[in-house]
Design a protein around this motif. Structure first.
Motif, PDB file in Angstrom:
ATOM      1  N   LEU A 182      -4.878 -14.376  24.686  1.00  0.00           N
ATOM      2  CA  LEU A 182      -6.264 -14.743  24.420  1.00  0.00           C
ATOM      3  C   LEU A 182      -7.027 -15.012  25.709  1.00  0.00           C
ATOM      4  N   THR A 183      -6.409 -15.832  26.575  1.00  0.00           N
ATOM      5  CA  THR A 183      -6.996 -16.154  27.877  1.00  0.00           C
ATOM      6  C   THR A 183      -5.880 -16.073  28.921  1.00  0.00           C
ATOM      7  N   ASP A 184      -6.194 -16.446  30.155  1.00  0.00           N
ATOM      8  CA  ASP A 184      -5.172 -16.427  31.197  1.00  0.00           C
ATOM      9  C   ASP A 184      -4.016 -17.370  30.882  1.00  0.00           C
ATOM     10  N   ARG A 185      -4.261 -18.422  30.120  1.00  0.00           N
ATOM     11  CA  ARG A 185      -3.225 -19.422  29.840  1.00  0.00           C
ATOM     12  C   ARG A 185      -2.789 -19.484  28.379  1.00  0.00           C
ATOM     13  N   LEU A 186      -3.637 -19.056  27.474  1.00  0.00           N
ATOM     14  CA  LEU A 186      -3.363 -19.221  26.046  1.00  0.00           C
ATOM     15  C   LEU A 186      -3.049 -17.891  25.390  1.00  0.00           C
ATOM     16  N   SER A 187      -1.975 -17.868  24.578  1.00  0.00           N
ATOM     17  CA  SER A 187      -1.603 -16.641  23.866  1.00  0.00           C
ATOM     18  C   SER A 187      -1.067 -16.984  22.483  1.00  0.00           C
ATOM     19  N   LEU A 188      -1.122 -16.011  21.589  1.00  0.00           N
ATOM     20  CA  LEU A 188      -0.577 -16.115  20.243  1.00  0.00           C
ATOM     21  C   LEU A 188       0.551 -15.109  20.092  1.00  0.00           C
ATOM     22  N   GLU A 189       1.504 -15.416  19.211  1.00  0.00           N
ATOM     23  CA  GLU A 189       2.567 -14.434  18.961  1.00  0.00           C
ATOM     24  C   GLU A 189       3.041 -14.509  17.527  1.00  0.00           C
ATOM     25  N   LEU A 190       3.555 -13.392  17.052  1.00  0.00           N
ATOM     26  CA  LEU A 190       4.125 -13.274  15.718  1.00  0.00           C
ATOM     27  C   LEU A 190       5.487 -12.618  15.865  1.00  0.00           C
ATOM     28  N   ASN A 191       6.535 -13.237  15.296  1.00  0.00           N
ATOM     29  CA  ASN A 191       7.873 -12.663  15.425  1.00  0.00           C
ATOM     30  C   ASN A 191       8.686 -12.909  14.165  1.00  0.00           C
ATOM     31  N   VAL A 192       9.767 -12.152  14.029  1.00  0.00           N
ATOM     32  CA  VAL A 192      10.613 -12.223  12.833  1.00  0.00           C
ATOM     33  C   VAL A 192      12.070 -12.382  13.262  1.00  0.00           C
ATOM     34  N   PRO A 193      12.624 -13.609  13.231  1.00  0.00           N
ATOM     35  CA  PRO A 193      14.041 -13.791  13.553  1.00  0.00           C
ATOM     36  C   PRO A 193      14.921 -13.219  12.430  1.00  0.00           C
ATOM     37  N   VAL A 194      15.662 -12.165  12.735  1.00  0.00           N
ATOM     38  CA  VAL A 194      16.533 -11.519  11.755  1.00  0.00           C
ATOM     39  C   VAL A 194      17.916 -12.157  11.834  1.00  0.00           C
ATOM     40  N   ASN A 195      18.418 -12.678  10.705  1.00  0.00           N
ATOM     41  CA  ASN A 195      19.735 -13.314  10.669  1.00  0.00           C
ATOM     42  C   ASN A 195      20.823 -12.243  10.579  1.00  0.00           C
ATOM     43  N   VAL A 196      21.364 -11.866  11.725  1.00  0.00           N
ATOM     44  CA  VAL A 196      22.387 -10.818  11.764  1.00  0.00           C
ATOM     45  C   VAL A 196      23.734 -11.364  11.317  1.00  0.00           C
ATOM     46  N   PHE A 197      24.099 -12.546  11.811  1.00  0.00           N
ATOM     47  CA  PHE A 197      25.431 -13.091  11.533  1.00  0.00           C
ATOM     48  C   PHE A 197      25.352 -14.607  11.499  1.00  0.00           C
ATOM     49  N   ASN A 198      25.922 -15.198  10.457  1.00  0.00           N
ATOM     50  CA  ASN A 198      25.926 -16.647  10.299  1.00  0.00           C
ATOM     51  C   ASN A 198      27.358 -17.107  10.042  1.00  0.00           C
ATOM     52  N   VAL A 199      27.866 -18.000  10.862  1.00  0.00           N
ATOM     53  CA  VAL A 199      29.196 -18.577  10.651  1.00  0.00           C
ATOM     54  C   VAL A 199      29.043 -20.090  10.603  1.00  0.00           C
ATOM     55  N   TYR A 200      29.709 -20.727   9.654  1.00  0.00           N
ATOM     56  CA  TYR A 200      29.545 -22.163   9.505  1.00  0.00           C
ATOM     57  C   TYR A 200      30.794 -22.791   8.878  1.00  0.00           C
ATOM     58  N   ARG A 201      30.963 -24.073   9.170  1.00  0.00           N
ATOM     59  CA  ARG A 201      32.055 -24.851   8.593  1.00  0.00           C
ATOM     60  C   ARG A 201      31.455 -25.969   7.758  1.00  0.00           C
ATOM     61  N   SER A 202      31.901 -26.076   6.517  1.00  0.00           N
ATOM     62  CA  SER A 202      31.403 -27.124   5.629  1.00  0.00           C
ATOM     63  C   SER A 202      32.537 -28.074   5.266  1.00  0.00           C
ATOM     64  N   LYS A 203      32.180 -29.343   5.129  1.00  0.00           N
ATOM     65  CA  LYS A 203      33.152 -30.380   4.773  1.00  0.00           C
ATOM     66  C   LYS A 203      32.534 -31.261   3.697  1.00  0.00           C
ATOM     67  N   GLN A 204      33.240 -31.422   2.591  1.00  0.00           N
ATOM     68  CA  GLN A 204      32.742 -32.212   1.469  1.00  0.00           C
ATOM     69  C   GLN A 204      33.679 -33.380   1.184  1.00  0.00           C
ATOM     70  N   HIS A 205      33.080 -34.542   0.935  1.00  0.00           N
ATOM     71  CA  HIS A 205      33.863 -35.733   0.596  1.00  0.00           C
ATOM     72  C   HIS A 205      33.275 -36.368  -0.659  1.00  0.00           C
ATOM     73  N   VAL A 206      34.134 -36.682  -1.632  1.00  0.00           N
ATOM     74  CA  VAL A 206      33.724 -37.319  -2.881  1.00  0.00           C
ATOM     75  C   VAL A 206      34.435 -38.666  -2.998  1.00  0.00           C
ATOM     76  N   ASP A 207      33.658 -39.730  -3.186  1.00  0.00           N
ATOM     77  CA  ASP A 207      34.240 -41.071  -3.302  1.00  0.00           C
ATOM     78  C   ASP A 207      34.740 -41.313  -4.726  1.00  0.00           C
ATOM     79  N   ASN A 208      35.740 -40.545  -5.103  1.00  0.00           N
ATOM     80  CA  ASN A 208      36.310 -40.661  -6.441  1.00  0.00           C
ATOM     81  C   ASN A 208      37.689 -41.313  -6.333  1.00  0.00           C
ATOM     82  N   PRO A 209      37.821 -42.599  -6.707  1.00  0.00           N
ATOM     83  CA  PRO A 209      39.100 -43.287  -6.544  1.00  0.00           C
ATOM     84  C   PRO A 209      40.206 -42.740  -7.439  1.00  0.00           C
ATOM     85  N   ILE A 210      39.850 -41.965  -8.442  1.00  0.00           N
ATOM     86  CA  ILE A 210      40.861 -41.371  -9.324  1.00  0.00           C
ATOM     87  C   ILE A 210      41.666 -40.316  -8.579  1.00  0.00           C
TER      88      ILE A 210
END
Length: 240
Positions: A182-210
C-alpha cells in the motif's frame, strides 16, 4: 511417524540455517504482522452410552476469531523471508466457542462443562516468486506449526467423572500468498496455509475410581495427511 516429523523439522531448520548463512552479509528488512484466520472445520461429538463411546460428526462451520502476531525478517538479496508467528492463546474457553482450527472431539452433554485451552506457534521460511507488478508480490513458503491443546470435561452431576485430554502435535504447512504494497511501510497479504501433514500425541485421563489406576489413562500417537481443515489468513504488515 515421529521419525518422519523429526526429519521434516530438521529439513526446515537446515534450510533456514543455510538461508541465513547465505544472506548473512546482505541487507535485511524487518516487519511486524497481524493475522486474522478464517477456518472451515468439523467438530466430532462423542456420546457416552452404557460405558461405551460413540462418535457423530457435527456440521461443518466457520471460525473467524483466531488471531496471531508475527515477526518477519526479509533478506533483500534473494527474497527469502523468515517468519515466527505466535497465536493468541485461548484459555479455558467454552468448547462451543473455541476458534482454534482443529477438528475437536467434544462431549456436547449437559452433564459436563467442557472447556478448552490452546497454544500454538509457527516458523515459516518463504521466498518471493515474482513481482506481478511493483505493488503485487507472489510468495511460497514452508512452515512447521507446533501446538498444544488441553480439554477439560468437568462433571455437573455426581455420577459423571472428570475427564482430561491433552493433545500435542505439529502441522507441516505449504503456504502460497499474495502481498499488496500500500505504502513504503504498510502492506496487506492473503495466504492459505495448506495442512500437508499433521502428527500428534494425545493423552486422556478419567478420574474413575472403579477402573484400575493404569486403566484411567490412555495415550497414543496419530498422523494425518491433508487434514480436512481449510484456513484463509489475512494479514497486515508494517515495515520497521
Amino acid at each position: 511417524m515421529t521419525q518422519s516429523l523429526t526429519f521434516l523439522c530438521r529439513f526446515v531448520v537446515l534450510l533456514a540455517c543455510l538461508t541465513i548463512s547465505a544472506g548473512a552479509f546482505a541487507q535485511h528488512e524487518y516487519r511486524i504482522k497481524l493475522y486474522q484466520h478464517t477456518s472451515s472445520l468439523e467438530t466430532v461429538y462423542q456420546y457416552q452410552s452404557d460405558g461405551a463411546t460413540s462418535e457423530k460428526s457435527g456440521d461443518r462451520h466457520f471460525t473467524t476469531g483466531t488471531f496471531s502476531v508475527a515477526f518477519n525478517l526479509v533478506s533483500l538479496r534473494g527474497g527469502f523471508h523468515h517468519e515466527v508467528e505466535i497465536f493468541m492463546p485461548e484459555i479455558d474457553r467454552s468448547a462451543q466457542n473455541i476458534q482454534f482450527p482443529k477438528n475437536f472431539g467434544l462431549s456436547q452433554s449437559a452433564r459436563t462443562r467442557d472447556v478448552i485451552s490452546t497454544y500454538a506457534a509457527r516458523y515459516e521460511i518463504n521466498q518471493d516468486i515474482t513481482n506481478v507488478t511493483k505493488r503485487f508480490v507472489l510468495n511460497l513458503g514452508l512452515a512447521v506449526n507446533p501446538y498444544h491443546i488441553e480439554m477439560e470435561f468437568n462433571p455437573r452431576e455426581g455420577n459423571v467423572y472428570n475427564r482430561n485430554v491433552r493433545v500435542t502435535g505439529a502441522n507441516i504447512n505449504i503456504i502460497p500468498r499474495v502481498s499488496w504494497q500500500l505504502t513504503d511501510r504498510l502492506s496487506l497479504e492473503l495466504n492459505v496455509p495448506v495442512n500437508v501433514f499433521n502428527v500428534y500425541r494425545s493423552k486422556q485421563h478419567v478420574d474413575n475410581p472403579i477402573l484400575p489406576k493404569e486403566g484411567q489413562t490412555n495415550a497414543g500417537t496419530e498422523h494425518k495427511f491433508f487434514e480436512d481443515i481449510y484456513t484463509v489468513r489475512f494479514g497486515v504488515a508494517y515495515t520497521l
